[in-house]
Motif scaffolding. Structure first.
Motif, PDB file in Angstrom:
ATOM      1  N   MET A 220       9.439 115.013  71.248  1.00 18.56           N
ATOM      2  CA  MET A 220      10.500 114.782  73.004  1.00 18.56           C
ATOM      3  C   MET A 220      11.262 115.662  72.903  1.00 18.56           C
ATOM      4  SD  MET A 220       8.645 112.480  75.222  1.00 18.56           S
ATOM      5  CE  MET A 220       9.594 110.824  74.773  1.00 18.56           C
ATOM      6  N   LEU A 221      12.340 114.627  71.664  1.00 19.07           N
ATOM      7  CA  LEU A 221      13.255 115.849  72.068  1.00 19.07           C
ATOM      8  C   LEU A 221      14.228 117.095  71.706  1.00 19.07           C
ATOM      9  CD1 LEU A 221      15.744 112.652  70.979  1.00 19.07           C
ATOM     10  CD2 LEU A 221      15.848 114.023  72.847  1.00 19.07           C
ATOM     11  N   GLY A 222      12.754 117.473  70.581  1.00 18.53           N
ATOM     12  CA  GLY A 222      12.660 118.753  69.302  1.00 18.53           C
ATOM     13  C   GLY A 222      11.900 119.667  70.143  1.00 18.53           C
ATOM     14  N   THR A 223      11.310 119.302  71.455  1.00 21.11           N
ATOM     15  CA  THR A 223      10.575 120.358  71.959  1.00 21.11           C
ATOM     16  C   THR A 223      11.191 120.651  73.802  1.00 21.11           C
ATOM     17  OG1 THR A 223       8.652 118.786  72.309  1.00 21.11           O
ATOM     18  CG2 THR A 223       8.288 119.986  70.417  1.00 21.11           C
ATOM     19  N   SER A 224      11.353 119.646  74.285  1.00 25.23           N
ATOM     20  CA  SER A 224      11.484 119.336  75.735  1.00 25.23           C
ATOM     21  C   SER A 224      10.063 119.082  76.467  1.00 25.23           C
ATOM     22  CB  SER A 224      11.819 119.964  76.480  1.00 25.23           C
ATOM     23  OG  SER A 224      11.541 121.587  76.564  1.00 25.23           O
ATOM     24  N   ALA A 225       9.414 119.331  75.500  1.00 23.34           N
ATOM     25  CA  ALA A 225       7.921 118.794  76.033  1.00 23.34           C
ATOM     26  C   ALA A 225       7.567 117.565  76.830  1.00 23.34           C
ATOM     27  CB  ALA A 225       6.564 119.123  74.561  1.00 23.34           C
ATOM     28  N   ARG A 226       6.574 117.459  78.024  1.00 26.07           N
ATOM     29  CA  ARG A 226       6.220 115.796  78.370  1.00 26.07           C
ATOM     30  C   ARG A 226       5.314 115.704  77.467  1.00 26.07           C
ATOM     31  NH1 ARG A 226       5.455 121.020  81.651  1.00 26.07           N
ATOM     32  NH2 ARG A 226       6.586 121.110  83.453  1.00 26.07           N
ATOM     33  N   ILE A 332      15.130 103.695  80.882  1.00 23.76           N
ATOM     34  CA  ILE A 332      14.583 104.436  80.494  1.00 23.76           C
ATOM     35  C   ILE A 332      13.151 105.293  80.627  1.00 23.76           C
ATOM     36  CG2 ILE A 332      14.576 105.773  78.037  1.00 23.76           C
ATOM     37  CD1 ILE A 332      17.715 104.986  79.866  1.00 23.76           C
ATOM     38  N   THR A 333      12.860 106.460  81.059  1.00 22.81           N
ATOM     39  CA  THR A 333      11.321 106.898  80.769  1.00 22.81           C
ATOM     40  C   THR A 333      10.997 108.193  80.041  1.00 22.81           C
ATOM     41  OG1 THR A 333      12.360 108.128  82.534  1.00 22.81           O
ATOM     42  CG2 THR A 333      11.257 106.466  83.405  1.00 22.81           C
ATOM     43  N   PRO A 334      10.178 108.430  79.887  1.00 24.75           N
ATOM     44  CA  PRO A 334       9.623 109.810  79.013  1.00 24.75           C
ATOM     45  C   PRO A 334      10.168 111.261  79.509  1.00 24.75           C
ATOM     46  CG  PRO A 334       8.097 107.953  79.166  1.00 24.75           C
ATOM     47  CD  PRO A 334       9.006 107.220  79.624  1.00 24.75           C
ATOM     48  N   HIS A 335      10.390 110.766  80.624  1.00 28.34           N
ATOM     49  CA  HIS A 335      11.166 112.519  81.286  1.00 28.34           C
ATOM     50  C   HIS A 335      11.985 112.633  81.323  1.00 28.34           C
ATOM     51  CE1 HIS A 335       8.988 115.464  83.222  1.00 28.34           C
ATOM     52  NE2 HIS A 335       9.837 115.320  84.774  1.00 28.34           N
ATOM     53  N   MET A 336      13.116 111.806  80.943  1.00 28.36           N
ATOM     54  CA  MET A 336      14.516 112.020  80.728  1.00 28.36           C
ATOM     55  C   MET A 336      14.713 112.486  79.559  1.00 28.36           C
ATOM     56  SD  MET A 336      15.736 107.666  82.144  1.00 28.36           S
ATOM     57  CE  MET A 336      17.688 108.441  81.742  1.00 28.36           C
ATOM     58  N   PHE A 337      14.114 112.375  78.199  1.00 26.41           N
ATOM     59  CA  PHE A 337      14.338 112.912  77.191  1.00 26.41           C
ATOM     60  C   PHE A 337      14.256 114.262  77.756  1.00 26.41           C
ATOM     61  CE2 PHE A 337      12.744 108.931  75.707  1.00 26.41           C
ATOM     62  CZ  PHE A 337      14.231 107.930  75.308  1.00 26.41           C
ATOM     63  N   ARG A 338      13.244 114.623  78.575  1.00 28.70           N
ATOM     64  CA  ARG A 338      12.677 116.271  79.208  1.00 28.70           C
ATOM     65  C   ARG A 338      14.012 116.748  79.762  1.00 28.70           C
ATOM     66  NH1 ARG A 338       9.372 120.218  79.559  1.00 28.70           N
ATOM     67  NH2 ARG A 338       8.595 120.915  81.803  1.00 28.70           N
ATOM     68  N   ARG A 339      14.871 116.252  80.497  1.00 24.43           N
ATOM     69  CA  ARG A 339      15.943 116.302  81.413  1.00 24.43           C
ATOM     70  C   ARG A 339      17.438 116.533  80.446  1.00 24.43           C
ATOM     71  NH1 ARG A 339      14.003 111.821  85.279  1.00 24.43           N
ATOM     72  NH2 ARG A 339      12.772 112.715  86.618  1.00 24.43           N
ATOM     73  N   THR A 340      17.093 115.405  79.163  1.00 19.63           N
ATOM     74  CA  THR A 340      18.204 115.542  78.566  1.00 19.63           C
ATOM     75  C   THR A 340      18.638 116.777  77.377  1.00 19.63           C
ATOM     76  OG1 THR A 340      18.202 113.191  78.421  1.00 19.63           O
ATOM     77  CG2 THR A 340      18.839 113.811  76.718  1.00 19.63           C
ATOM     78  N   VAL A 341      17.083 117.228  77.036  1.00 21.91           N
ATOM     79  CA  VAL A 341      17.166 118.581  76.774  1.00 21.91           C
ATOM     80  C   VAL A 341      17.749 119.911  76.792  1.00 21.91           C
ATOM     81  CG1 VAL A 341      15.290 120.137  75.182  1.00 21.91           C
ATOM     82  CG2 VAL A 341      15.074 117.473  74.864  1.00 21.91           C
ATOM     83  N   ALA A 342      17.132 119.828  78.483  1.00 18.80           N
ATOM     84  CA  ALA A 342      17.206 120.799  79.389  1.00 18.80           C
ATOM     85  C   ALA A 342      18.663 120.600  79.501  1.00 18.80           C
ATOM     86  CB  ALA A 342      16.493 121.236  80.685  1.00 18.80           C
TER      87      ALA A 342
END
Length: 393
Positions: A220-226, A332-342
């Motif tokens: 998730m951190l390396g792709t920003s994928a859901r 912490i939710t999985p979607h927060m990693f997507r926001r973090t990458v963005a």
């Protein structure tokens, strides 16, 4: 009575009679929506009262009538809901998940308020008040209720049960100001440490770790994928042998009520189908995971159950929450990693690149929902102002 030509929905001159009992009769020819002209009449004690009663009848008939639904303006709202859901199934346009979401939102948000009303009683003022009251509790719920209420009443208009959709004139919902919440590098490393500790078997609580959670986070951190897109990655989607390792995002995991969890062969949107070059920490996590796969098929999922079936997004969320709770990390939710990458990519390479990585068609979505705005203005402004306004020596 006059003999003028009638168009659909109009009536001719009103004529008056008196009954044997002295009551007044008002009547007129009315051309119904089936094209047939019929005689409509009303009886009352006085001529004026009979005329008012006749006009009320004609006003009722002026509302559109459907040819096949059996609905009328006097039908109760739940009857329209049932008809609308059947129509959604007949169209077959929606995914199963969206269809279930619409039904759930209608049943839980809208029906409790509108279930005792007839369709003619549902006007702009009532809909507007309902949405504003709901928005006080939750903007998201009000938005979801607005969607299904508009769709259901829109069907009533298209099928000629109502002349207009009251939802076309309600006030616009105002989204409360909010700031996307991303993780700092220190918080990311704290999460990594908590998962590593748990996967090493150091924690006595919960089922035996299978080593997948840490790798899921790294992907998730390396792709920003859901999260659903990460769980849908197959061996054929991975290239970790090239000079630039990459992962292709081509699907997502879906869980429909009453059905087994499956891999859907397309992600959320067409733009979401993309190939992402991955950083070294993600490539290393993927290589380790590949060595542990028992299924050598190209269609084997990178992350799966012991039986090789897809993991559910809810189970991964639940496991992540459990592991972090043990470490005292909450919220912490999985979607927060997507926001973090963005946010990280926006700071390093700009919003256009961040939107491309996330698979967004419009950078406005990335800005509004995923990127925390930096309050620090570019320091270059200080140098520019020095050049223009510096005091003469």
């Amino acid at each position: 009575m006059g003999c003028q030509r009638l168009t659909i929905g109009t009536f001719g001159e009103i004529g008056y009679l008196r009954t044997a009992g002295g009551r007044s009769v008002a009547r007129a020819r009315y051309r119904d929506w089936d094209g047939k002209t019929r005689l409509v009449q009303a009886i009352a004690k006085t001529r004026k009262a009979a005329e008012r009663a006749l006009k009320a009848k004609l006003a009722d008939r002026s509302l559109f009538q459907p040819s096949s639904s059996g609905l009328t303006p006097d039908s109760r709202f739940p009857d329209l809901v049932a008809y609308w859901l059947d129509d959604l199934d007949l169209e077959g346009r929606l995914s199963t998940r969206t269809r279930q979401l619409y039904e759930r939102n209608m049943q839980t948000l809208v029906l409790p308020v509108f279930e005792n009303l007839t369709l003619r009683e549902i006007g702009v003022a009532r809909c507007d008040h309902f949405l504003k009251q709901l928005a006080k509790q939750s903007y998201s719920r009000a938005k979801q209720a607005r969607v299904v209420l508009r769709l259901a009443l829109g069907l009533a208009v298209r099928h000629e049960v109502l002349p207009r959709n009251p939802m076309d004139h309600v006030s616009r919902l105002r989204r409360p100001a909010s700031t996307p919440n991303e993780l700092t590098p220190a918080e990311v490393n704290a999460i990594r440490a908590a998962i590593t500790y748990w996967e090493a078997g150091s924690s006595p609580s919960g089922p035996r770790p299978d080593g997948q959670l840490g790798a899921i986070i790294e992907v998730m951190l390396g792709t920003s994928a859901r999260i659903g897109e990460v769980l849908a990655i197959r061996s054929r989607d991975i290239d970790v042998t090239s000079a630039t390792p990459s992962i292709r995002i081509t699907g997502t995991i879906v869980s429909h009520r009453g059905e087994p969890t499956t891999r859907q062969d397309h992600p959320k949107t067409a733009r979401s189908r993309r190939t992402v070059a991955i950083p070294s920490f993600t490539a290393e996590a993927v290589r380790r995971r590949l060595t542990r796969l028992e299924n050598s098929s190209l269609d084997a999922l990178l992350f799966c159950s012991r039986e090789g079936t897809p993991l559910t997004t809810n189970n991964v969320r639940r496991q992540l929450r459990h592991v972090l709770d043990l470490a005292g990390i909450t919220g912490i939710t999985p979607h927060m990693f997507r926001r973090t990458v963005a946010t990280a990519i926006n700071e390093q390479g700009g919003v256009e690149l961040a939107a491309e990585l996330l698979g967004h068609t419009d950078p406005k979505i990335t800005i509004q929902h995923y990127i925390r705005r930096s309050e620090m203005v570019n320091p270059a402004t200080a140098e520019m102002l020095d050049r223009v306004f510096a005091e003469d020596e």
